[in-house]
Write an enzyme that holds these catalytic residues in place. Structure first.
Site, mmCIF file in Angstrom:
data_model
loop_
_atom_site.group_PDB
_atom_site.id
_atom_site.type_symbol
_atom_site.label_atom_id
_atom_site.label_comp_id
_atom_site.label_asym_id
_atom_site.label_seq_id
_atom_site.Cartn_x
_atom_site.Cartn_y
_atom_site.Cartn_z
ATOM 1 N N GLN A 1 -40.978 20.752 -18.881
ATOM 2 C CA GLN A 1 -40.657 19.330 -19.048
ATOM 3 C C GLN A 1 -41.905 18.545 -19.447
ATOM 4 O OE1 GLN A 1 -37.516 17.854 -18.866
ATOM 5 N NE2 GLN A 1 -38.619 16.091 -19.664
ATOM 6 N N ASP B 1 -36.314 24.984 -26.177
ATOM 7 C CA ASP B 1 -36.578 23.652 -26.724
ATOM 8 C C ASP B 1 -36.865 23.718 -28.221
ATOM 9 O OD1 ASP B 1 -36.207 21.523 -24.999
ATOM 10 O OD2 ASP B 1 -38.126 21.815 -23.971
ATOM 11 N N LYS C 1 -30.548 18.235 -16.356
ATOM 12 C CA LYS C 1 -30.424 19.486 -17.112
ATOM 13 C C LYS C 1 -29.893 20.591 -16.198
ATOM 14 C CE LYS C 1 -33.982 18.108 -20.380
ATOM 15 N NZ LYS C 1 -35.419 18.111 -20.724
#
Ligand code: NAP
Length: 305
Positions: free
Chosen positions: A98, A121, A54
């Site tokens: 994460q 997200d 990412k």
């Protein structure tokens, strides 16, 4: 005739190039580059790879990535404090924690603590609620990725019978809402669904997001259906591999050569014989998910100005 392979890698490249242009324009208008803060707790090897990928993807489009690493024994209060600091940091447009978090940490509590405006997200209940209402907001990257892939390949969802296999908050449920928004008739199936093969066989569009390697066999798929495989599974067991890769000898060869192989929730080789179009794993939904994260970070930067 074998199905069309729905390539996500090529589309992701195009989308990333578009994002790079938009980031350059953003900076050209006198703003600092968008900033994504990633939070990695613990030393899970797969999570380390995801965060590294990412960050690399951010760098390629001109987004600044700010990595925060915490030890596996970090108390929840310290994680909370870091999220609070990032929420207040004017250099940070997006925050990504994460998952999975190490045992003992409450991931829902962490995700709910992220400011909805920085929730790239799209997991915060505020953003999930906006999606439920069909209003603009930051939307989860993986179902968004599936939608762009379908749109790019001209799949008309209106009136289609869609089955979403999996009901997680991050994939299955938002996926079903996005399909419904585009006027598909949606069934959500899960581990308690009776006669799963029969339910799946009703689908003109089957989206599999269960995390079970090769669960969906060829006979579960309606002839000419479109199949989107979200699952990413690492298979090491040769016996399982021999079963699920019977129609894909190359996967078996890779497993024997490397000791493991990646695959989706769908038996790709079998699906290619029945469906009209199928996403591969890897190279289908995955690359587009990262593109979605970049796009959300840019959107957050534009909104947060
Ligand atoms: P999850 O939270 O574990 O949810 C899995 C869902 O599948 C649950 O709803 C579960 O049902 C259902 N399920 C599990 N086993 C089943 C079975 N044998 N039959 C029917 N349903 C079953 O997983 P997730 O986070 O949604 O992720 C799903 C997969 O997508 C994983 O492989 C993950 O690695 C992958 N993924 C890929 C991307 C990408 O970028 N491509 C992004 C995110 C996730 P219950 O609710 O009844 O337990």
């Amino acid at each position: 005739m074998p199905a069309t392979k729905l390539d996500g890698t090529a589309l992701a490249k195009t989308i990333r190039a578009e994002i790079a242009e938009q980031v350059a324009e953003h900076v050209g208008r006198g703003h600092r580059p968008p900033g994504l803060a990633t939070v990695l707790v613990g030393d899970d090897p797969a999570s380390q790879v995801y965060v590294r990928n990412k960050s690399a993807a951010c760098a390629k489009v001109g987004i600044t990535s700010l990595e925060h690493r915490l030890t596996p024994d970090t108390p929840q209060a310290d994680l909370d404090a870091l999220i609070d600091r990032l929420n207040a940091d004017p250099e940070v447009d997006g925050i990504l924690v994460q998952l999975p978090l190490p045992q003992g940490l409450d991931s829902k509590r962490a995700l709910h603590r992220i400011s909805p405006a920085k929730d790239v997200d799209g997991f915060h209940p505020m953003n999930q609620g906006l999606l439920l209402e069909g209003l603009p907001g930051l939307r989860p990257c993986t179902p968004t990725a599936c939608m762009s892939l379908l749109a790019h390949h001209g799949v008309n969802l209106k009136g289609l019978r869609a089955v979403v296999l999996g009901r997680s908050e991050i994939v299955g449920k938002p996926m079903a809402l996005m399909l419904l928004e585009q006027h598909a008739t949606v069934t959500i199936a899960h581990s308690r669904t009776k006669d799963l093969p029969a339910v799946c066989r009703e689908a003109d569009l089957l989206v599999a997001a269960v995390g079970r390697p090769g669960l969906v066999e060829g006979f579960w798929i309606k002839p000419d259906a479109v199949v989107v495989d979200v699952g990413i599974n690492r298979v090491e067991d040769e016996e399982l591999a021999a079963r699920i890769f019977a129609a894909e000898p190359k996967k078996l060869e890779t497993l024997r050569a490397k000791g493991s192989v990646l695959c989706g929730d769908v038996r790709f080789g079998e699906a290619m014989q029945v469906a009209s179009a199928v996403t591969p794993v890897p190279g289908g939904v995955g690359p587009l998910t990262i593109a979605g994260l970049l796009s959300n970070t840019l959107e957050a930067a534009n909104q947060n100005r």
